[in-house]
Design a protein around this motif. Structure first.
Motif, PDB file in Angstrom:
ATOM      1  N   ALA A 180       0.846  -1.201   0.000  1.00 10.27           N
ATOM      2  CA  ALA A 180       0.000   0.000   0.000  1.00 10.27           C
ATOM      3  C   ALA A 180       0.877   1.245   0.000  1.00 10.27           C
ATOM      4  CB  ALA A 180      -0.928  -0.006   1.210  1.00 10.27           C
ATOM      5  N   VAL A 181       0.333   2.297  -0.654  1.00 12.00           N
ATOM      6  CA  VAL A 181       1.044   3.578  -0.748  1.00 12.00           C
ATOM      7  C   VAL A 181       0.064   4.691  -0.417  1.00 12.00           C
ATOM      8  CG1 VAL A 181       2.409   5.135  -2.182  1.00 12.00           C
ATOM      9  CG2 VAL A 181       2.513   2.666  -2.591  1.00 12.00           C
ATOM     10  N   THR A 182       0.440   5.572   0.487  1.00 11.00           N
ATOM     11  CA  THR A 182      -0.327   6.800   0.708  1.00 11.00           C
ATOM     12  C   THR A 182       0.497   7.962   0.180  1.00 11.00           C
ATOM     13  OG1 THR A 182      -1.558   6.014   2.640  1.00 11.00           O
ATOM     14  CG2 THR A 182      -1.241   8.390   2.428  1.00 11.00           C
ATOM     15  N   VAL A 183      -0.127   8.797  -0.637  1.00 13.68           N
ATOM     16  CA  VAL A 183       0.516  10.013  -1.131  1.00 13.68           C
ATOM     17  C   VAL A 183      -0.195  11.203  -0.496  1.00 13.68           C
ATOM     18  CG1 VAL A 183      -0.938  10.055  -3.218  1.00 13.68           C
ATOM     19  CG2 VAL A 183       1.193  11.374  -3.152  1.00 13.68           C
ATOM     20  N   GLY A 184       0.575  12.156   0.003  1.00  7.56           N
ATOM     21  CA  GLY A 184       0.016  13.384   0.566  1.00  7.56           C
ATOM     22  C   GLY A 184       0.491  14.575  -0.246  1.00  7.56           C
ATOM     23  N   VAL A 185      -0.445  15.403  -0.704  1.00  6.52           N
ATOM     24  CA  VAL A 185      -0.126  16.581  -1.525  1.00  6.52           C
ATOM     25  C   VAL A 185      -0.396  17.825  -0.686  1.00  6.52           C
ATOM     26  CG1 VAL A 185      -0.609  17.832  -3.646  1.00  6.52           C
ATOM     27  CG2 VAL A 185      -0.721  15.326  -3.625  1.00  6.52           C
ATOM     28  N   PRO A 214      -5.800  -1.899   5.706  1.00  4.16           N
ATOM     29  CA  PRO A 214      -5.669  -1.651   7.153  1.00  4.16           C
ATOM     30  C   PRO A 214      -4.575  -0.620   7.421  1.00  4.16           C
ATOM     31  CG  PRO A 214      -4.517  -3.660   6.562  1.00  4.16           C
ATOM     32  CD  PRO A 214      -5.172  -3.168   5.296  1.00  4.16           C
ATOM     33  N   ALA A 215      -4.408  -0.293   8.659  1.00 10.40           N
ATOM     34  CA  ALA A 215      -3.330   0.626   9.046  1.00 10.40           C
ATOM     35  C   ALA A 215      -1.979   0.008   8.682  1.00 10.40           C
ATOM     36  CB  ALA A 215      -3.407   0.903  10.541  1.00 10.40           C
ATOM     37  N   THR A 220       6.549   0.476  11.926  1.00  8.08           N
ATOM     38  CA  THR A 220       7.482  -0.399  11.215  1.00  8.08           C
ATOM     39  C   THR A 220       8.192   0.397  10.138  1.00  8.08           C
ATOM     40  OG1 THR A 220       7.677  -2.510  10.021  1.00  8.08           O
ATOM     41  CG2 THR A 220       5.780  -1.133   9.504  1.00  8.08           C
ATOM     42  N   ALA A 221       9.281  -0.133   9.663  1.00  9.31           N
ATOM     43  CA  ALA A 221      10.064   0.563   8.637  1.00  9.31           C
ATOM     44  C   ALA A 221       9.324   0.554   7.302  1.00  9.31           C
ATOM     45  CB  ALA A 221      11.430  -0.093   8.493  1.00  9.31           C
ATOM     46  N   TYR A 240       4.068  -2.692   3.494  1.00 12.93           N
ATOM     47  CA  TYR A 240       3.242  -3.892   3.389  1.00 12.93           C
ATOM     48  C   TYR A 240       2.035  -3.810   4.333  1.00 12.93           C
ATOM     49  CZ  TYR A 240       7.117  -5.787   0.727  1.00 12.93           C
ATOM     50  OH  TYR A 240       8.091  -5.977  -0.233  1.00 12.93           O
ATOM     51  N   THR A 241       0.875  -4.222   3.804  1.00 12.98           N
ATOM     52  CA  THR A 241      -0.334  -4.225   4.643  1.00 12.98           C
ATOM     53  C   THR A 241      -0.253  -5.289   5.729  1.00 12.98           C
ATOM     54  OG1 THR A 241      -1.418  -5.703   3.033  1.00 12.98           O
ATOM     55  CG2 THR A 241      -1.774  -3.338   2.770  1.00 12.98           C
ATOM     56  N   SER A 242       0.642  -6.236   5.582  1.00 10.62           N
ATOM     57  CA  SER A 242       0.831  -7.278   6.602  1.00 10.62           C
ATOM     58  C   SER A 242       1.624  -6.781   7.795  1.00 10.62           C
ATOM     59  CB  SER A 242       1.549  -8.482   5.982  1.00 10.62           C
ATOM     60  OG  SER A 242       2.869  -8.100   5.569  1.00 10.62           O
ATOM     61  N   GLY A 243       2.210  -5.618   7.686  1.00  5.17           N
ATOM     62  CA  GLY A 243       3.031  -5.096   8.768  1.00  5.17           C
ATOM     63  C   GLY A 243       4.491  -5.456   8.643  1.00  5.17           C
ATOM     64  N   LYS A 244       4.845  -6.189   7.619  1.00  2.00           N
ATOM     65  CA  LYS A 244       6.252  -6.563   7.423  1.00  2.00           C
ATOM     66  C   LYS A 244       7.098  -5.320   7.177  1.00  2.00           C
ATOM     67  CE  LYS A 244       7.632  -8.362   3.508  1.00  2.00           C
ATOM     68  NZ  LYS A 244       7.913  -9.281   2.376  1.00  2.00           N
TER      69      LYS A 244
END
Length: 286
Positions: A180-185, A214-215, A220-221, A240-244
């Motif tokens: 997952a990727v969140t972009v903030g403008v 999910p969050a 995590t890194a 990663y959405t798994s939290g990895k």
């Protein structure tokens, strides 16, 4: 000795036949007479030809002045020089010496809040349900907008945005294959403020959950990036959405962050292009 019939030649005897000598004087007179006759014929023919041409011209002149069937003089029907139009009545086209204005540049428009007036929200900036790059496609999971720029950040990025005059922060999350990727403008009044925010960047933009995502990237890194175009600074966080955790050698999270950042760049530039086209059309109409 007998020489046969006729006897020997000699004095008092038969004379041998003498060759005839032409009368050169007579021949010269005859030739001169022929030449004189030839010259007279040429001269006479020339006189006759000249007379014939003169007769034809005279006939043409006389014929051109005959009366037409209506009783008028056909030669007199020609317009006089005063009756002939001297110039066309249609005005000649004129051209302005003033060069037309240069078409507006999209980057100039999106570099100033004074010119960048199109509606701006997460929905208008990210209207599509997918962000695509080459053969990779990311599904949009959620989007949000806030005028409290620091509220949508983690760590020191909030103060960076606030100190440089951030007016609004638009976010969108995209996902693909567990990444997952969140972009903030972040939106500023001018290009200089956006460049400063990019240069002073400190992690991080806060990831946006929703739409089945999910969050992620909270404790995590993760991979992050910062860039700017015009009066917009944009930041990504991918993981990663798994939290990895994302490692230094990870390629999936890095590629996803780059793809979404590139998509965001193109969306902001498209905003400028649409407004530039509208300005050019309005100028042409005027």
């Amino acid at each position: 000795m007998s020489f046969g019939q006729g006897g020997p030649y000699g004095p008092g005897g038969s004379q041998p036949p003498q060759p005839s000598t032409p009368d050169w004087a007579a021949l010269a007179d005859q030739s001169a007479a022929r030449n004189r006759r030839r010259r007279l014929l040429f001269i006479g023919g020339g006189v006759l030809a000249t007379a014939a041409v003169a007769a034809i011209v005279a006939t043409a002149v006389v014929s051109s002045g005959h009366k037409d069937k209506s009783g008028g003089d056909s030669a007199g029907g020609l317009p006089t020089p005063q009756d002939l139009p001297s110039e066309s009545a249609t005005p000649e086209p004129t051209f302005s010496d003033v060069a037309p204005p240069a078409p507006p540049k999209p980057l100039d428009i999106i570099s100033s809040a004074r010119r960048d007036k199109a509606p701006l929200s997460a929905a208008t900036l990210f209207p599509e349900q997918r962000a695509a790059k080459d053969d990779r496609s990311y599904t949009k999971a959620a989007s949000a907008s806030t005028t409290s720029c620091a509220a949508a950040t983690q760590g020191a990025l909030g103060s960076v945005l606030t100190n440089n005059g951030c007016r609004k922060l638009l976010r969108a999350t995209f996902s693909r294959d567990g990444v997952a990727v969140t972009v903030g403008v972040a939106v500023f009044d001018g290009k200089a403020a956006a460049e400063k925010a990019k240069d002073q960047y400190k992690p991080n933009i806060a990831s946006l959950t929703g739409g089945g995502v999910p969050a992620f990237c909270r404790r995590t890194a993760c991979q992050s990036s910062a860039n700017a175009i015009g009066r917009y600074a944009y930041f990504t966080i991918s993981g990663y959405t798994s939290g990895k955790a994302v490692t230094a050698s990870d390629t999936a999270a890095l590629q996803a962050g780059r793809d979404v950042a590139d998509y965001t760049f193109r969306r902001i530039l498209a905003r400028g292009s649409a407004q530039a086209s509208a300005e050019a059309a309005a100028t042409t109409a005027d």
